[in-house]
Design a protein around this motif. Structure first.
Motif, short mmCIF file in Angstrom:
data_model
loop_
_atom_site.label_atom_id
_atom_site.label_comp_id
_atom_site.label_asym_id
_atom_site.label_seq_id
_atom_site.Cartn_x
_atom_site.Cartn_y
_atom_site.Cartn_z
N ASP A 83 37.20 37.05 39.75
CA ASP A 83 38.59 37.02 39.29
C ASP A 83 39.57 36.88 40.45
O ASP A 83 40.73 37.25 40.33
N LYS B 26 46.56 40.57 38.09
CA LYS B 26 47.72 39.68 38.27
C LYS B 26 48.58 40.16 39.43
O LYS B 26 49.80 40.33 39.32
N THR B 27 47.91 40.34 40.56
CA THR B 27 48.57 40.84 41.75
C THR B 27 48.15 40.02 42.97
O THR B 27 47.15 39.31 42.94
N VAL C 73 53.20 33.84 35.80
CA VAL C 73 51.99 33.96 34.99
C VAL C 73 52.40 34.04 33.52
O VAL C 73 53.22 34.88 33.14
N SER D 199 43.38 30.92 34.19
CA SER D 199 42.41 31.96 34.52
C SER D 199 41.05 31.53 33.95
O SER D 199 40.98 30.68 33.06
N THR E 297 54.40 37.98 34.17
CA THR E 297 54.89 38.51 35.43
C THR E 297 55.19 37.36 36.38
O THR E 297 54.80 36.21 36.12
N THR F 266 43.23 37.77 39.43
CA THR F 266 43.67 37.28 38.12
C THR F 266 43.54 38.31 37.02
O THR F 266 44.12 38.14 35.94
N THR F 267 42.78 39.39 37.26
CA THR F 267 42.69 40.47 36.27
C THR F 267 43.93 41.36 36.34
O THR F 267 44.59 41.61 35.33
N TRP G 208 48.73 30.22 35.52
CA TRP G 208 49.57 30.53 36.69
C TRP G 208 50.26 29.24 37.12
O TRP G 208 49.60 28.20 37.27
N ASP H 94 51.17 34.09 29.30
CA ASP H 94 50.15 34.33 28.29
C ASP H 94 49.98 33.04 27.49
O ASP H 94 50.95 32.52 26.92
N THR I 171 45.44 33.31 30.53
CA THR I 171 46.70 33.14 31.24
C THR I 171 46.69 31.80 31.97
O THR I 171 45.64 31.21 32.23
#
Length: 405
Positions: A41, A61-62, A374, A356, A384, A58-59, A363, A376, A361
């Motif tokens: 991820d 999202k950071t 990011v 992802s 985010t 990606t899990t 990006w 949905d 998601t």
């Protein structure tokens, strides 16, 4: 004896704790250590202006960290080792950098040419190939050591009979440890076989000035876009004896001669079932193509000149980004109805999109807004935003297990 036994009983738990603590890290390059975790991820975001990349999760999202010192990343791309730990970053300055995603550091870096335009990794993960503008040709390196194992100068004879070296573009990996690429100056497609005792090249006529290429997901068709004429060149790798075929003769610049920077990236084609969704050249349209006949079946009006037309992993949505000056929006098309279902505004100068691994998601990088947004993919709502310095390409480790990326 009894006191020694008591000491061992007391020391046992302490030793166990020390062993468990040691299992939480692994040794990386030099004296650095890396967190013990999977890489499935993770991914890299190119920061084109600063010569750096962000390592992202990606899990969660950071952003996990930044790796600097990668040179000119104004037109950079990434491929991954089979285990997803290492990303191979191809810089415009000819740099090839092996980045360790776990230690978030440069494992190795070489400058293999004066100007390069992307690369690929072989099916078995042993070789990394780089496509070059200057001096031209393709070079192949050992993925572990980055030692050069092959040099293919892409030589051809010009109209005056002089031997020259062509710019190479559209480099992809193909089944059987092969690399396929196009020669912009020579108008040819070459297949480089790395499974033979010595690297072996087969050449095919392709049309005028192929400028980019892609390979379909199952590795059968290689398609080169043509800058010197309308249409595309298709090579069936299952039946290569048939040579390259000219398809979609209406696809191209037509009467209007557009500069190269407005030409869509062929890697951004969306393949959904038996259809391809293709960015039109010089028109505000996405073209729907029947992949059995390679005929144009539908034109979908969109708000600008498409650059990337990408399918979500489940093929239900087609996401479209655009060239300047309308490059601050992304439009989402329903693949069943061919209707636009949402127009999003991720920021100024949208450059790249990446789903992802399972597609929940997407990006999107916005260079001039210095951020990655990011979304949905079910609700099409923003989840985010992440700060980034002039972000461009986004590349997740899931690419390690897909052909042609």
């Amino acid at each position: 004896m009894r006191s020694d036994y008591r000491l061992l009983r007391l020391a046992g738990p302490l030793l166990l704790l020390m062993l468990l603590a040691g299992c939480q890290s692994l040794t990386g390059p030099g004296d650095e250590t890396a967190e013990l975790r999977g890489t499935g991820d993770l991914g890299l975001v190119i920061e084109r202006a600063s010569g750096s990349v962000l390592v992202v999760d990606t899990t969660e999202k950071t952003v996990l960290g930044r790796v600097e010192g990668l040179g000119d990343l104004s037109h950079a791309s990434v491929v991954y080792s089979r285990d997803g730990r290492y990303g191979y970053v191809f810089g415009r300055d000819g740099g090839l950098t092996k980045v360790d995603l776990l230690t978030r550091s440069i494992d190795q870096r070489i400058e293999q040419s004066g100007n390069s335009i992307g690369g690929a990794i072989s099916q078995d993960g042993r070789y990394v190939a780089v496509s070059n503008y200057e001096p031209g040709g393709v070079k192949v390196f050992d993925s572990e050591t980055l030692e050069q194992v092959a040099n293919v100068p892409a030589e051809y004879e010009d109209e005056g009979g002089e031997t020259r070296q062509s710019k190479t573009v559209g480099l992809v990996d193909a089944p059987g440890n092969r690399f396929v690429f196009s020669l912009f100056d020579a108008g040819e497609i070459w297949v480089l076989d790395m499974d033979t005792p010595e690297p072996e090249v087969t050449r095919y006529e392709a049309g005028k000035k192929p400028y980019d290429g892609l390979i379909t997901g199952q590795g059968r068709y290689y398609i080169a876009g043509l800058f010197g004429e309308d249409g595309l060149s298709l090579l069936d790798l299952w039946n290569p004896e048939e040579g390259a075929q000219h398809i979609l003769s209406d696809y191209g610049k037509g009467e209007e001669r557009l500069p190269v920077y407005k030409m869509p990236h062929l890697e951004g084609w969306a393949i959904a079932g038996d259809r391809a969704f293709v960015p039109a050249v010089g028109a505000h349209e996405v073209l729907q193509v029947d992949m059995e006949s390679w005929d144009l079946s539908e034109r979908i009006p969109v708000q600008g000149q498409p650059v990337f037309v990408m399918a979500s992993p489940d093929h239900r949505q087609i996401w479209v980004s655009f060239a300047h000056p309308r490059n601050d929006v992304v439009q989402v098309i329903d693949s069943q109805t061919s209707e636009i279902i949402r127009t999003l505004e991720p920021g100024e100068a949208v450059l790249h999109m990446e789903f992802s691994p399972r597609g929940e998601t997407v990006w999107i990088s916005a260079r001039d807004s210095n951020r990655v947004t990011v979304y949905d993919t079910r609700t099409l709502e923003k989840i985010t935003t992440l700060e980034a310095e002039k972000p461009s390409g986004i590349f997740f480790t899931s690419r390690a297990h897909r052909l042609g990326l």
